[in-house]
Design a protein around this motif. Structure first.
Motif, PDB file in Angstrom:
ATOM      1  N   ILE A 110      11.366  -5.014  -4.884  1.00  0.00           N
ATOM      2  CA  ILE A 110      10.921  -5.007  -6.284  1.00  0.00           C
ATOM      3  C   ILE A 110      12.125  -4.922  -7.220  1.00  0.00           C
ATOM      4  CG2 ILE A 110       9.580  -3.707  -8.004  1.00  0.00           C
ATOM      5  CD1 ILE A 110       7.745  -2.876  -5.626  1.00  0.00           C
ATOM      6  N   SER A 111      13.094  -4.126  -6.836  1.00  0.00           N
ATOM      7  CA  SER A 111      14.315  -4.022  -7.632  1.00  0.00           C
ATOM      8  C   SER A 111      15.050  -5.356  -7.682  1.00  0.00           C
ATOM      9  CB  SER A 111      15.203  -2.930  -7.034  1.00  0.00           C
ATOM     10  OG  SER A 111      16.383  -2.795  -7.773  1.00  0.00           O
ATOM     11  N   GLU A 112      15.105  -6.057  -6.557  1.00  0.00           N
ATOM     12  CA  GLU A 112      15.744  -7.372  -6.518  1.00  0.00           C
ATOM     13  C   GLU A 112      14.982  -8.359  -7.405  1.00  0.00           C
ATOM     14  OE1 GLU A 112      17.448  -6.936  -1.983  1.00  0.00           O
ATOM     15  OE2 GLU A 112      15.794  -8.335  -2.368  1.00  0.00           O
ATOM     16  N   TYR A 113      13.654  -8.232  -7.450  1.00  0.00           N
ATOM     17  CA  TYR A 113      12.850  -9.091  -8.328  1.00  0.00           C
ATOM     18  C   TYR A 113      13.281  -8.882  -9.775  1.00  0.00           C
ATOM     19  CZ  TYR A 113       9.046 -10.743 -11.204  1.00  0.00           C
ATOM     20  OH  TYR A 113       8.330 -11.381 -12.184  1.00  0.00           O
ATOM     21  N   PHE A 114      13.431  -7.646 -10.166  1.00  0.00           N
ATOM     22  CA  PHE A 114      13.864  -7.359 -11.533  1.00  0.00           C
ATOM     23  C   PHE A 114      15.250  -7.932 -11.795  1.00  0.00           C
ATOM     24  CE2 PHE A 114      10.448  -5.245 -13.258  1.00  0.00           C
ATOM     25  CZ  PHE A 114      10.018  -4.150 -12.530  1.00  0.00           C
ATOM     26  N   ASP A 115      16.128  -7.833 -10.819  1.00  0.00           N
ATOM     27  CA  ASP A 115      17.488  -8.341 -10.996  1.00  0.00           C
ATOM     28  C   ASP A 115      17.491  -9.841 -11.206  1.00  0.00           C
ATOM     29  OD1 ASP A 115      19.010  -6.029  -8.597  1.00  0.00           O
ATOM     30  OD2 ASP A 115      18.560  -5.840 -10.747  1.00  0.00           O
ATOM     31  N   THR A 116      16.650 -10.560 -10.481  1.00  0.00           N
ATOM     32  CA  THR A 116      16.649 -12.026 -10.582  1.00  0.00           C
ATOM     33  C   THR A 116      15.873 -12.515 -11.803  1.00  0.00           C
ATOM     34  OG1 THR A 116      14.732 -12.102  -9.113  1.00  0.00           O
ATOM     35  CG2 THR A 116      16.889 -12.410  -8.106  1.00  0.00           C
ATOM     36  N   HIS A 117      15.008 -11.681 -12.361  1.00  0.00           N
ATOM     37  CA  HIS A 117      14.196 -12.114 -13.501  1.00  0.00           C
ATOM     38  C   HIS A 117      14.605 -11.479 -14.820  1.00  0.00           C
ATOM     39  CE1 HIS A 117      11.697 -13.458 -10.185  1.00  0.00           C
ATOM     40  NE2 HIS A 117      11.090 -14.265 -11.047  1.00  0.00           N
ATOM     41  N   ALA A 161      10.254  -1.868   0.260  1.00  0.00           N
ATOM     42  CA  ALA A 161       9.455  -2.301  -0.900  1.00  0.00           C
ATOM     43  C   ALA A 161      10.220  -2.053  -2.192  1.00  0.00           C
ATOM     44  CB  ALA A 161       8.115  -1.568  -0.924  1.00  0.00           C
ATOM     45  N   VAL A 162      10.853  -0.893  -2.299  1.00  0.00           N
ATOM     46  CA  VAL A 162      11.619  -0.562  -3.503  1.00  0.00           C
ATOM     47  C   VAL A 162      12.764  -1.557  -3.691  1.00  0.00           C
ATOM     48  CG1 VAL A 162      13.260   1.137  -4.456  1.00  0.00           C
ATOM     49  CG2 VAL A 162      11.028   1.885  -3.615  1.00  0.00           C
ATOM     50  N   LYS A 163      13.441  -1.872  -2.617  1.00  0.00           N
ATOM     51  CA  LYS A 163      14.563  -2.833  -2.698  1.00  0.00           C
ATOM     52  C   LYS A 163      14.072  -4.207  -3.167  1.00  0.00           C
ATOM     53  CE  LYS A 163      18.009  -3.432   0.117  1.00  0.00           C
ATOM     54  NZ  LYS A 163      19.295  -3.062  -0.501  1.00  0.00           N
ATOM     55  N   MET A 216      17.713   7.317  -5.321  1.00  0.00           N
ATOM     56  CA  MET A 216      17.874   5.898  -5.011  1.00  0.00           C
ATOM     57  C   MET A 216      18.056   5.137  -6.327  1.00  0.00           C
ATOM     58  SD  MET A 216      15.239   3.462  -2.859  1.00  0.00           S
ATOM     59  CE  MET A 216      14.651   4.667  -1.733  1.00  0.00           C
ATOM     60  N   LYS A 217      19.110   4.361  -6.385  1.00  0.00           N
ATOM     61  CA  LYS A 217      19.444   3.644  -7.616  1.00  0.00           C
ATOM     62  C   LYS A 217      18.328   2.642  -7.971  1.00  0.00           C
ATOM     63  CE  LYS A 217      22.318   0.250  -7.573  1.00  0.00           C
ATOM     64  NZ  LYS A 217      23.531  -0.564  -7.285  1.00  0.00           N
ATOM     65  N   GLU A 218      17.821   1.976  -6.907  1.00  0.00           N
ATOM     66  CA  GLU A 218      16.790   0.958  -7.165  1.00  0.00           C
ATOM     67  C   GLU A 218      15.534   1.596  -7.761  1.00  0.00           C
ATOM     68  OE1 GLU A 218      18.315   1.321  -4.225  1.00  0.00           O
ATOM     69  OE2 GLU A 218      19.156  -0.591  -3.572  1.00  0.00           O
ATOM     70  N   LEU A 219      15.208   2.800  -7.310  1.00  0.00           N
ATOM     71  CA  LEU A 219      14.014   3.483  -7.800  1.00  0.00           C
ATOM     72  C   LEU A 219      14.136   3.790  -9.291  1.00  0.00           C
ATOM     73  CD1 LEU A 219      11.410   4.317  -6.501  1.00  0.00           C
ATOM     74  CD2 LEU A 219      12.394   6.540  -5.986  1.00  0.00           C
ATOM     75  N   SER A 220      15.306   4.222  -9.712  1.00  0.00           N
ATOM     76  CA  SER A 220      15.525   4.499 -11.144  1.00  0.00           C
ATOM     77  C   SER A 220      15.369   3.219 -11.946  1.00  0.00           C
ATOM     78  CB  SER A 220      16.916   5.069 -11.371  1.00  0.00           C
ATOM     79  OG  SER A 220      17.144   6.162 -10.528  1.00  0.00           O
ATOM     80  N   HIS A 221      15.887   2.134 -11.380  1.00  0.00           N
ATOM     81  CA  HIS A 221      15.786   0.831 -12.032  1.00  0.00           C
ATOM     82  C   HIS A 221      14.317   0.452 -12.230  1.00  0.00           C
ATOM     83  CE1 HIS A 221      16.982  -3.709 -11.885  1.00  0.00           C
ATOM     84  NE2 HIS A 221      16.774  -3.294 -13.111  1.00  0.00           N
ATOM     85  N   ILE A 222      13.517   0.663 -11.187  1.00  0.00           N
ATOM     86  CA  ILE A 222      12.088   0.329 -11.255  1.00  0.00           C
ATOM     87  C   ILE A 222      11.389   1.199 -12.286  1.00  0.00           C
ATOM     88  CG2 ILE A 222       9.915   0.375  -9.959  1.00  0.00           C
ATOM     89  CD1 ILE A 222      11.535  -0.377  -7.469  1.00  0.00           C
ATOM     90  N   THR A 240       0.839  -1.205   0.000  1.00  0.00           N
ATOM     91  CA  THR A 240       0.000   0.000   0.000  1.00  0.00           C
ATOM     92  C   THR A 240       0.873   1.254   0.000  1.00  0.00           C
ATOM     93  OG1 THR A 240      -1.686  -1.207   1.235  1.00  0.00           O
ATOM     94  CG2 THR A 240      -1.868   1.192   1.194  1.00  0.00           C
ATOM     95  N   VAL A 241       1.903   1.241   0.834  1.00  0.00           N
ATOM     96  CA  VAL A 241       2.808   2.395   0.900  1.00  0.00           C
ATOM     97  C   VAL A 241       3.472   2.612  -0.460  1.00  0.00           C
ATOM     98  CG1 VAL A 241       4.933   3.287   1.947  1.00  0.00           C
ATOM     99  CG2 VAL A 241       3.237   2.173   3.375  1.00  0.00           C
ATOM    100  N   PHE A 242       3.926   1.538  -1.068  1.00  0.00           N
ATOM    101  CA  PHE A 242       4.575   1.643  -2.371  1.00  0.00           C
ATOM    102  C   PHE A 242       3.610   2.226  -3.410  1.00  0.00           C
ATOM    103  CE2 PHE A 242       7.730   0.851  -5.512  1.00  0.00           C
ATOM    104  CZ  PHE A 242       7.049   0.512  -6.656  1.00  0.00           C
ATOM    105  N   ASN A 243       2.387   1.704  -3.428  1.00  0.00           N
ATOM    106  CA  ASN A 243       1.394   2.189  -4.394  1.00  0.00           C
ATOM    107  C   ASN A 243       1.099   3.680  -4.197  1.00  0.00           C
ATOM    108  OD1 ASN A 243       0.983  -0.215  -5.780  1.00  0.00           O
ATOM    109  ND2 ASN A 243      -0.653  -0.893  -4.414  1.00  0.00           N
ATOM    110  N   LEU A 244       0.892   4.059  -2.937  1.00  0.00           N
ATOM    111  CA  LEU A 244       0.541   5.451  -2.649  1.00  0.00           C
ATOM    112  C   LEU A 244       1.681   6.397  -3.008  1.00  0.00           C
ATOM    113  CD1 LEU A 244      -1.315   5.109   0.786  1.00  0.00           C
ATOM    114  CD2 LEU A 244      -2.322   5.825  -1.375  1.00  0.00           C
ATOM    115  N   ARG A 245       2.914   5.954  -2.731  1.00  0.00           N
ATOM    116  CA  ARG A 245       4.055   6.833  -2.959  1.00  0.00           C
ATOM    117  C   ARG A 245       4.478   6.823  -4.427  1.00  0.00           C
ATOM    118  NH1 ARG A 245       6.304  11.357  -1.353  1.00  0.00           N
ATOM    119  NH2 ARG A 245       8.536  11.397  -1.719  1.00  0.00           N
ATOM    120  N   TYR A 246       4.611   5.621  -4.999  1.00  0.00           N
ATOM    121  CA  TYR A 246       5.165   5.512  -6.349  1.00  0.00           C
ATOM    122  C   TYR A 246       4.156   5.959  -7.405  1.00  0.00           C
ATOM    123  CZ  TYR A 246       7.561   3.571 -10.416  1.00  0.00           C
ATOM    124  OH  TYR A 246       8.194   3.420 -11.636  1.00  0.00           O
TER     125      TYR A 246
END
Lengths: 180, 125
Positions: A172-179, A168-170, B1-7, A135-141
């Motif tokens: 999701i970013s890790e998900y992208f890295d692994t996929h 949350a950002v970390k 934040m680097k991860e944010l740019s990536h997203i 929820t926090v990620f959705n509201l902020r991003y």
């Protein structure tokens, strides 16, 4: 778009209360819908939750304190309704709302989802985040909501919200890295 | 934040979710049809609404309480009696002190002669 002050004035007067509430619905329904949709994912579910949100707001109109923002109050109801829905879904043994593959498949089969497989998998990965983090990620991003307002919506300190968003950002970013 | 740019690079700007045609245009009308009738309640700053008549009633009730309380106080504590009243506690404390001395003397089995002898004993000087 009706001014919030005008709407508040109409809501305060019994004769114009219903008309004022219709203005509230017209003004905030789309904004709230997308917040709900990103949590519950499916359009039919989002429609149900959104209706419940406004019905609840109508039934508890007298508990709304004029010294807070109308949008904050509505967001709070919408988020609570969405999270309650998701928790009820998780409690049902036949529906696995956490399973990434089943969520991705459900999205791809949804006629109101235009994303490709990558998008579906991403949404499924986000669905695995703890409810409040998501929820926090959705509201902020997606909404760009300030932490100060988010704090009032979620009744959580700004520090805790910032930490949730960062985690949350970390993830999701890790998900992208692994996929990739 | 680097991860944010990536997203942001991965998610892009497009919204993958969509709604049926005319959904938002029709939503308000359909919802208002479902809304139950409710007893209209005024919304005011600070929460619960109070009508003007009730405000006056509350004010009158508070005034009556103060009036009755003040009347009861002055009946029990008439003006001019304060000197006697204030002296009572002092009189009582003296009596209590005297009672204590009597009890102590009985306990110690001392009489006045013993006490005077003790007080005038020069052996400790």
């Amino acid at each position: 778009m009706a001014d919030d002050r005008k709407i508040m004035h109409m809501l305060a007067c019994p004769e114009t209360q219903r008309k004022g509430f219709e203005l509230v619905v017209r003004q905030y329904s789309e904004q709230l819908y997308w917040q709900v949709r990103r949590i519950v994912l499916c359009h039919e579910d989002a429609n149900d939750v959104l209706q419940n949100t406004f019905i609840k707001a109508w039934n508890h109109l007298d508990s709304f304190r004029k010294d807070s923002k109308l949008s904050t109050w509505l967001y709070r109801i919408a988020v609570n309704e969405s999270l309650d829905f998701v928790r009820r879904q998780k409690a049902m043994p036949s529906v696995s709302a956490d399973d990434e593959a089943s969520v991705a498949n459900m999205l791809l089969a949804d006629p109101y989802f235009d994303g490709d497989e990558t998008q579906a998998q991403l949404q499924a990965a986000m669905a695995k985040l703890p409810d409040v983090q998501r929820t926090v990620f959705n509201l902020r991003y997606f909404e760009g909501m300030k932490y100060s307002e988010m704090s009032r919506v979620l009744n959580t300190s700004e520090g805790a919200l910032k930490a949730s968003y960062h985690i949350a950002v970390k993830k999701i970013s890790e998900y992208f890295d692994t996929h990739d | 934040m680097k991860e944010l740019s990536h997203i942001r690079r991965k998610l892009g700007d497009e919204n993958p979710f969509r709604v049926p045609d005319g959904y938002f245009d029709n939503f308000a009308t359909q919802l208002m049809d479902k809304l139950p009738e409710r007893a209209p309640v005024s919304i005011q700053k600070g929460g619960v609404a109070i009508s003007p008549i009730r405000r006056w009633l509350y004010a009158a009730a508070c005034f009556c309480v103060v009036l009755v309380g003040a009347t009861a106080y002055f009946i029990n504590h008439p003006l001019g009696a304060s000197d006697e009243a204030s002296s009572e506690p002092h009189h009582l404390s003296i009596s209590a002190s005297e009672l204590y001395e009597q009890e102590f003397a009985d306990y110690a089995m001392m009489d006045n002669a013993d006490i005077y002898a003790f007080l005038t004993d020069t052996s400790y000087e």
